[in-house]
Every structure is written in structure tokens, then in C-alpha cells.
Write a protein that holds these residues in place. Structure first.
Motif, PDB file in Angstrom:
ATOM      1  N   ARG A 127     -50.978 -11.548  51.150  1.00  0.00           N
ATOM      2  CA  ARG A 127     -50.119 -12.409  50.354  1.00  0.00           C
ATOM      3  C   ARG A 127     -50.572 -12.297  48.897  1.00  0.00           C
ATOM      4  O   ARG A 127     -51.758 -12.397  48.590  1.00  0.00           O
ATOM      5  N   THR A 155     -62.620 -22.185  50.622  1.00  0.00           N
ATOM      6  CA  THR A 155     -61.467 -22.854  51.235  1.00  0.00           C
ATOM      7  C   THR A 155     -61.003 -22.146  52.498  1.00  0.00           C
ATOM      8  O   THR A 155     -60.736 -22.786  53.526  1.00  0.00           O
ATOM      9  N   HIS A 176     -61.123 -16.629  57.510  1.00  0.00           N
ATOM     10  CA  HIS A 176     -59.779 -16.045  57.497  1.00  0.00           C
ATOM     11  C   HIS A 176     -59.585 -15.095  56.319  1.00  0.00           C
ATOM     12  O   HIS A 176     -58.702 -14.235  56.374  1.00  0.00           O
ATOM     13  N   ASP A 189     -46.727 -15.813  60.187  1.00  0.00           N
ATOM     14  CA  ASP A 189     -46.340 -16.116  58.807  1.00  0.00           C
ATOM     15  C   ASP A 189     -46.708 -17.547  58.456  1.00  0.00           C
ATOM     16  O   ASP A 189     -47.121 -17.841  57.323  1.00  0.00           O
ATOM     17  N   GLU A 190     -46.568 -18.464  59.447  1.00  0.00           N
ATOM     18  CA  GLU A 190     -46.928 -19.844  59.176  1.00  0.00           C
ATOM     19  C   GLU A 190     -48.422 -19.971  58.883  1.00  0.00           C
ATOM     20  O   GLU A 190     -48.833 -20.740  57.996  1.00  0.00           O
ATOM     21  N   ASP A 191     -49.247 -19.225  59.649  1.00  0.00           N
ATOM     22  CA  ASP A 191     -50.688 -19.253  59.375  1.00  0.00           C
ATOM     23  C   ASP A 191     -50.994 -18.757  57.971  1.00  0.00           C
ATOM     24  O   ASP A 191     -51.788 -19.364  57.228  1.00  0.00           O
ATOM     25  N   ASP A 195     -48.967 -18.607  55.371  1.00  0.00           N
ATOM     26  CA  ASP A 195     -48.452 -19.518  54.343  1.00  0.00           C
ATOM     27  C   ASP A 195     -49.346 -20.739  54.204  1.00  0.00           C
ATOM     28  O   ASP A 195     -49.570 -21.246  53.106  1.00  0.00           O
ATOM     29  N   ARG A 196     -49.848 -21.255  55.346  1.00  0.00           N
ATOM     30  CA  ARG A 196     -50.740 -22.409  55.279  1.00  0.00           C
ATOM     31  C   ARG A 196     -52.016 -22.077  54.500  1.00  0.00           C
ATOM     32  O   ARG A 196     -52.502 -22.874  53.683  1.00  0.00           O
ATOM     33  N   CYS A 197     -52.549 -20.874  54.750  1.00  0.00           N
ATOM     34  CA  CYS A 197     -53.756 -20.458  54.000  1.00  0.00           C
ATOM     35  C   CYS A 197     -53.477 -20.393  52.507  1.00  0.00           C
ATOM     36  O   CYS A 197     -54.303 -20.819  51.686  1.00  0.00           O
ATOM     37  N   ARG A 224     -51.176 -22.068  50.847  1.00  0.00           N
ATOM     38  CA  ARG A 224     -51.015 -23.422  50.313  1.00  0.00           C
ATOM     39  C   ARG A 224     -52.377 -24.101  50.110  1.00  0.00           C
ATOM     40  O   ARG A 224     -52.616 -24.768  49.100  1.00  0.00           O
ATOM     41  N   GLU A 225     -53.285 -23.915  51.067  1.00  0.00           N
ATOM     42  CA  GLU A 225     -54.611 -24.527  50.944  1.00  0.00           C
ATOM     43  C   GLU A 225     -55.374 -23.950  49.756  1.00  0.00           C
ATOM     44  O   GLU A 225     -56.062 -24.680  49.018  1.00  0.00           O
TER      45      GLU A 225
END
Length: 820
Positions: free
Chosen positions: A733, A755, A759, A796-798, A800-802, A804-805
Motif C-alpha cells: 500500500r 504500530t 505485519h 484488503d480489509e486487513d 486497509d486497517r493497517c 488506517r492505524e
């Protein structure tokens, strides 16, 4: 130590030729540095007298001389020497003589005038380097006598390169004991003779320098003949020892120094006032020395003075105002013992090196002063006449070094040397060296003479046996037993591997001295917590380096001055500072280190030892790449050197523990192009361009970049651990963030890694922008986040969450904004 071979042979029976003597001396630790034959090939050279001298009819600079060379008619010689004159006696090379250097003497015509031989200089005869004129012989030289017989030739001038622990061999008498032990001869030393006392002239002596001057002797000799000539035999011995004859008094003191090893000094007694006072100099006290220069002294110097003024720097050089001149009729002879620590470095501090200081700073036999004074007095009375007063003596016996007795075990001697040396031979060696030997049940008790400061322990006696017995006589054995090899720890990178890595990256290794000039360090701002030497070799080597960079930059500057535009150097070495070792060269004020040459039997106190920190330094300038056709040339910049640092950090396997900060920079770094390197938050070094002011002061360009690190953090390595090849794909990303200009990339990286944890596989910065569209004082950074999970494929949700964090953490800690 330089001396005449013939003189040495008069003192000891030597059953060996010149070559064997030189080899034996060298193998015994008394290295023969130079051997110069003197007076070989002087057949046909005789003593002659010039009885007539007139101008050459065809040459202004030539003279036509008539010379008396013994039986027969005077010879006509054409001579161009400026000192040729009627009445002098000089060497004459007769027709047929062959001089050193291949000069054959034949009858010849010089500008139309017959010349039947050649009048010679000392250089033409091969006995000295003086070619300024004819060698003038004493008036009583017998005309017609072969010159070699008259001068005691042939001979050789032998110069020894003595180690500092053998000051006893700085006199012929001390050297004679070693030679006698080597060749089994006997030392033929004349018995000491006291000079007859014919005067009551006295002068008081007061010792006020404590242990620095524990013994001082003097004697007044009145009514000497100031015009007395130095005898030929004495002048020749001085000349062959490298000393120029000056006057009878000075020549006698020099001769006794060469003979016994005891420096002496002669004062004009009429220039002295009151008692002799041996004291320390006052702060700022000055004295005009014999060479005409004014010495500025401090409390570390010992002075010989009278009740009103300073007379001489003890153990170094006499004063100008109390010197012996051609009009001196009354002299005061000085013979003293000074502690080596009181003389060390004092001559060098004054920019001098004298025969006296060379001996005193190594140690002179404390029992020699009286014998030397009596010897000099006897020679002075015999050569220049006069009346000697009584010997005047002052001493502090408690401050004189005591005799040393050392035990030597027979089994220990055999174990160390690996060979049996007969008891009789061991006793002979020690006795020949002037030592007192007493046999014991398991070996010997040996008392060293007062001149042998180097005999302190059993190993010293074993060395004496080995060098006199002969190293060639000791068999050679291969070492036996298994050697334990040190295991290189896997958690540490080897220094050799580090050097090879830097060499592979295009750097050349430099090796600089550990000592630098204080003024050079001051330019860099290193003024505190320095380790200063009390006895430096020179002013340019007065301080132990607190950083590798000043010396390394001097090497770079030296190369650039020789048309080397692209210079890349590194050095791995230790730096020194007083107090606690602080990585990154943070220096504080401290005491100086007292460094003195080792003198057996004497110990020196010093301040707390300095901290030694292994360090790595890199300097580079010029183009980033060597000249080539594949890309346009560009100058090296901060990021090039940062890339080399990153490569070294990555090698250790823990790059996340390292960071660079733009704050708390030293004064020698460019404030806008420098960084502080930390590991686990602790400063371990600095990186960047030199400060422009420092670069100008050092006459360098603006393209010089430097890196210095404490070595141990660089060599620390995480133990390698095998990991399975990932079974699941990674996800990338890309984001662009608007941040304040002062936020560094290392801060951003730390926040993102903290953070996202495991991952985050990799974080890449691929763009930086500031200008139109970005607020003043802010910048835009574009980065790629490589995400991966070892147990499953990230959705993709994983991902995107990373993201955002990560963005939320950056907004909170770094005032970041996500760009559209």
C-alpha cells in the motif's frame, strides 16, 4: 655512541678482527649502526713542513710551495688550499702514493709549474669530512714520519645504536666490560689516581633540588694556561668519536665523558659569585645558553646557580655568561648525578639534544662523579697546568639508588634458554660484566654494578647469559603442544571482515599516529578531557587523539594536495580521553597523562589512566562514483555516506535499533547536513558534512563528508536464525503524507514499525516534495508499506486497517496529514 676502534682495543684484549668485533657487538644487542674505516691506504703519505710559499705566476688561487719532507732536497708542490702558509706542518702524499678514493699521485705540471706530490686535507686522506683546507698537524710533528704511524692509523670509527636500557655503554669503560665478556679478554682499566691538591680554593655547595639532584661534586683549578693545545692523541680520539676539538678544557670534559660515560661541565670560576646552589628553576626564569639562545624555564627544570644567578640547565647545557673562554685561567669543574626523571624531556622542551642530556635522561652511574672529576682534573693539570683545590662534595645518600641483588635459578635458566650453560661459564659471564656473583644451592646471587640500571629481575640475568653465551649457540626448537584457537563469537562481526567490507565499498584503510597537535584539536573544538603527554616527541605530537577524524582529515588533505580529487579513507583504531568512555566523542576536562620512557629501577606516578575506545571513522570527498560513462558525474553528498552506514547497520541484522537524529550535533558538523547516530537511543557517533568554517580553516572544499562511530555497536550482530520461506503473498500500500519539515524519516519509521509490528515487512520511501501546493515549513513524503503475515494471506480489509492505524499514529505523533 661513536668511538675509535683502536681506543677500545687499548682497554680490552680482543682476539678478533674488525668484522668479527662488529658482528659480535650486534649479536650481543649493541647494534653496530655504522663502521667507517679510517686511514687505510696511506702508504707514501708523510709529515711535511712548508718552508716557502709564493704566488703561482699563472693562477691567483694557487701557491707554489717548497716543502721539507725529510731527508733530501725540499719538494716543489703546487697547492690551492687557503690555509697553506710557511711554517705549518701538513700531510704530503709523495709521487706514487695511492690515496683513498682512487687518487693516484703522479708528478705533473699545473699551469706550467712542476708539482712533485700533493698536500692533503683530512677528507682526501679519508680520516675526516673536513675539506676546507689542509690538515694542520701540531708544530712538534716529526717531519718525514709516515702519517699513519704519527696519527695511530689505520683505525675505524664505530657507531653503536644503543637501546635506552644500556646507558652504561655510553662510555668506553662500560662497553669494554661487554667486549671482555664476549671475547674472554680482560679489561685493562687504569687505577683511579687522585689529582694532587695544591690550592685551598673552595666554594660552598647547597643541594635544594631534593631527589632530582642527590649528588654534586666540584673542584676549583687555578692558574691554567688558556693557550694550552689539546694533545694530538686526545684530539684524534674526539674526532673519531664525532666530536670537534674546541679547547683544552672543553676537550678534556668531552674526553672523560666518552671514556667513563659521566658528563662534566667547566665554569669560568671568576664569573661565579658565592656558593653553588642546585635548585629548581622559578616559573618564567630565563637563562642564556652556550649556543646563544635564551631558554625559558619552568619549575620542572633543575638549575645550577650561584647566589645571584642561574649558571646552567642541569644535565642539558651550560650558560653563556659563565662559559670558559680563551682568557679563562681559573675553572670550576662540575661532576654530578641527576635523577633521570629530572632530565627526561627537558632538552627536547628547549629544542635541544645534547650529549649530556642523552646520558642523564637514560641514567648515569651515581658512583662515577668523583672518579670522573679526578680523571678530568689530572688531565687538565697535565695539559694546561694550574693548581687543583680539594674536591667539594654535597650529597643526599637516601636519594641515591641502592645496589640491586637478584637471584638466578639454574633450572629457570635452562628452561628459558633450552640449553645447559656450565656453572663456570655463567659465573665468568657475570664477573666479566662487572657483577658480583655468589653461588647458591640452586643457582647464583648476583649483585649488579651501580651502572647497570637494567638489572632488576631474574629474566634480566637470563638475558645477560643468553647474549654473551651467544644466540647462535642456543639450539632452535619448534614449539611443542597443541595451540588453543580462539573461537570467533557469532554475535560479533570480526574487525578484519569489517575492513574487507569497507574496502569492497571503495574505501582505502589509513593508519595514523595516535598523537596529534593540540592546536589542530582546538580547530575542531576538542579542548576538554584531553590526554596530554608530559614528554611529547614534538609539539605536533603532544596530545593523544580524542577522535580519529582530525588525523584522517589531515590524510585526506594531504592526498588532495597531490591531485587526488576523489578520496575515500577509513580507519579502525582507538581514541583516548580522561574519565568515563562516552560514545560519540563527548569530551570533558581532565588531567594529563605522564608518559615517560621506562627506566629500570625507577617508577613514575601518573593520573588515572585514560579510557581507550575502539572507533571507526570514514572520510570521503569528490565525486560519488569513480569516473565512468554510465552516468553523469555528481559530487558525494550526505545520503551517499548514509547509504554506506545503512549497509553496515544492515550487516548486524538489527537495523530497527538504529536511527539518526538532526539534533545535538558537535560544532565541527554542518548544522543542516549532519546527523547524530544512535543505537537503542544512545549516541554512538556522528555523520555528515564538515562545518563550513572548519572546512575553510583546514583549506578544504565543501564536499568533505565524515562518519565516526564507536566500534563495538557496529560489530554487534544478531545471531542468525533460520526462517521458513513465506508461504503467503505480501501486500503493498502506498501513501503520501504531509508533515512538518522538522520531522525526520527515522521518526516516521519508528512510529510505523511500532504500530504495525510483525505485519510490516518493509517500509520504503520513494518520493519527497516541498514547494507549490505544500504549506511553507512542511513537506510531502510518499512511502510504500510492504505488509505480510506468516500464517495467512492478508485481505484488503486487513491491509486497509493497517494503513488506517499507521496514519492515525503518524497524525498523533508527527502531526501528519494524508494527502489526497
Amino acid at each position: 655512541m661513536k668511538f675509535s676502534e683502536n681506543w677500545l682495543r687499548e682497554l680490552v684484549d680482543i682476539k678478533a678482527d674488525r668484522a668479527a668485533l662488529a658482528h659480535a657487538l650486534t649479536m650481543a644487542g649493541l647494534e653496530v649502526e655504522e663502521l667507517t674505516p679510517l686511514g687505510d691506504g696511506l702508504a707514501g703519505v708523510v709529515v711535511a713542513e712548508i718552508v716557502e710559499a709564493g704566488k703561482h705566476p699563472e693562477a691567483d688561487r694557487l701557491q707554489v710551495c717548497r716543502v721539507n719532507a725529510g731527508p733530501g732536497e725540499p719538494l716543489q708542490i703546487v697547492c690551492g688550499a687557503p690555509n697553506a702558509r710557511v711554517g705549518i706542518k701538513v700531510p704530503l702524499a709523495r709521487v706514487g702514493a695511492a690515496l683513498p678514493g682512487g687518487i693516484s699521485i703522479t708528478a705533473a705540471k699545473l699551469r706550467g709549474v712542476e708539482s712533485s706530490g700533493m698536500l692533503c686535507s683530512a677528507k682526501e686522506l679519508g680520516i675526516d669530512t673536513d675539506a676546507s683546507g689542509l690538515l694542520e698537524l701540531p708544530p712538534d710533528a716529526p717531519v718525514g714520519q709516515p702519517l699513519a704511524d704519527y696519527l695511530g692509523l689505520p683505525d675505524a670509527s664505530i657507531e653503536l645504536k644503543l637501546t635506552p636500557n644500556r646507558p652504561d655503554c655510553l662510555g668506553l669503560y662500560g662497553l669494554a666490560h661487554d667486549v671482555a665478556a664476549l671475547f674472554g679478554g680482560a679489561v685493562k682499566l687504569p687505577a683511579p689516581v687522585d689529582a694532587p691538591v695544591a690550592s685551598e680554593a673552595r666554594r660552598g655547595i647547597r643541594l635544594q633540588a631534593g631527589k632530582d639532584a642527590p649528588r654534586y661534586l666540584g673542584r676549583i683549578v687555578e692558574g691554567i694556561d688558556p693557550s694550552a693545545r689539546t694533545p694530538l692523541w686526545l684530539a684524534e680520539r674526539l674526532r673519531r668519536a664525532g666530536l670537534r676539538p674546541i679547547s683544552a678544557v672543553v676537550d678534556i670534559t668531552n674526553y672523560v665523558m666518552l671514556e667513563l660515560g659521566q658528563p662534566l661541565h667547566a665554569f669560568d670560576n671568576d664569573a661565579l659569585q658565592g656558593d653553588i646552589v642546585v635548585r629548581h628553576a622559578g616559573a618564567g626564569e630565563t637563562l642564556k645558553l652556550l649556543d646563544g639562545n635564551e631558554a625559558k624555564l619552568d619549575e620542572g627544570f633543575v638549575l645550577i646557580a650561584d647566589e645571584r644567578k642561574a649558571l646552567a640547565v642541569a644535565g642539558v647545557m651550560g650558560g653563556y655568561d659563565s662559559r670558559v673562554t680563551d682568557a679563562t685561567r681559573n675553572v670550576f669543574l662540575e661532576s654530578a648525578h641527576f635523577a633521570p626523571a629530572a632530565i627526561m624531556g627537558r632538552a627536547r622542551k628547549l629544542g635541544l639534544h645534547t650529549d649530556a642530556s642523552h646520558r642523564f635522561e637514560r641514567g648515569v652511574d651515581p658512583e662515577l662523579p668523583r672518579r670522573a672529576l679526578e680523571r678530568a682534573s689530572g688531565l687538565l693539570l697535565a695539559i694546561a697546568g694550574g693548581r687543583a683545590g680539594p674536591v667539594l662534595q654535597a650529597e643526599n645518600l637516601a636519594d641515591l639508588p641502592p645496589p640491586t641483588t637478584v637471584a638466578l635459578r639454574r633450572l629457570r635458566l635452562k628452561r628459558v634458554l633450552g640449553v645447559d650453560v656450565a656453572d663456570a661459564e655463567v659465573a665468568r659471564i657475570f664477573t666479566a660484566l662487572g657483577m658480583r656473583v655468589t653461588a647458591t644451592a640452586d643457582g647464583w646471587q648476583v649483585t649488579a654494578p651501580s651502572s647497570r640500571f637494567d638489572i632488576e629481575r631474574e629474566e634480566d640475568l637470563i638475558e645477560e647469559v643468553a647474549r654473551i653465551f651467544g644466540y647462535d649457540n642456543i639450539p632452535t626448537h619448534s614449539p611443542a603442544g597443541a595451540l588453543a584457537l580462539a573461537i570467533e563469537p557469532e554475535s560479533r562481526i570480526g574487525e578484519l571482515a569489517l575492513r574487507e567490507q569497507l574496502a569492497a565499498r571503495g574505501y582505502h584503510e589509513a593508519v595514523n599516529l595516535s598523537f596529534v597537535a593540540a592546536d589542530l584539536l582546538a580547530r575542531w573544538g576538542f579542548t576538554e578531557q584531553l590526554v596530554s603527554l608530559a614528554n611529547p616527541l614534538s609539539a605536533d605530537l603532544a596530545v593523544m587523539r580524542p577522535s580519529l577524524l582530525p588525523g584522517l582529515i589531515e590524510a585526506l588533505r594531504h592526498n588532495r594536495a597531490r591531485q587526488q580529487e576523489r578520496v575515500r579513507l577509513f580507519e579502525v583504531a582507538r581514541v583516548f580521553q580522561q574519565g568515563a568512555s562516552i560514545p560519540g566523542r563527548t569530551l570533558r576536562q581532565g588531567a594529563s597523562l605522564r608518559e615517560e620512557p621506562a627506566i629500570p629501577g625507577r617508577t613514575f606516578q601518573q593520573a588515572d589512566p585514560p579510557m581507550e575506545t575502539p572507533s571507526l571513522a570514514i572520510v570521503a570527498c569528490g565525486h560519488a562514483r569513480a569516473e565512468q560513462w554510465g552516468e553523469s558525474p555528481r559530487l558525494l553528498d550526505f545520503h551517499d555516506l548514509k547509504g554506506d552506514l545503512d549497509a553496515l547497520i544492515a550487516w548486524g541484522g538489527e537495523p530497527q535499533r538504529w536511527s539518526v537524529q538532526a539534533d545535538q550535533l558537535p560544532g565541527w558538523l554542518h548544522p543542516g547536513r549532519g546527523a547524530r547516530v544512535t543505537r537503542d537511543g544512545i549516541t554512538v557517533g556522528y555523520l555528515g558534512a564538515l562545518h563550513p568554517q572548519l572546512a575553510r580553516a583546514l583549506d578544504l572544499g565543501a564536499d568533505v563528508h565524515v562518519l565516526e562511530l564507536a566500534l563495538e555497536p557496529v560489530l554487534a550482530r544478531r545471531l542468525p536464525q533460520a526462517q521458513a520461506v513465506p508461504h503467503f503473498p505480501s501486500v503493498r500500500r502506498d501513501i503520501a503524507l504531509d508533515l512538518p519539515e522538522e520531522i525526520s524519516w527515522s521518526q516516521i519509521e519508528q512510529v510505523v514499525r511500532a504500530t504495525l509490528g510483525m505485519h510490516l515487512k518493509e517500509l520504503r520511501l520513494f518520493d519527497r516534495y516541498s514547494g507549490k501546493g505544500v504549506e511553507a515549513g512542511r513537506k510531502s513524503l510518499a512511502m510504500g508499506l510492504i505488509l505480510q503475515d506468516a500464517s495467512r494471506t492478508l485481505t484488503d480489509e486487513d491491509a486497509d486497517r493497517c494503513i488506517r492505524e499507521a496514519i492515525a499514529a503518524l497524525e498523533q505523533t508527527c502531526k501528519a496529514k494524508l494527502r489526497g
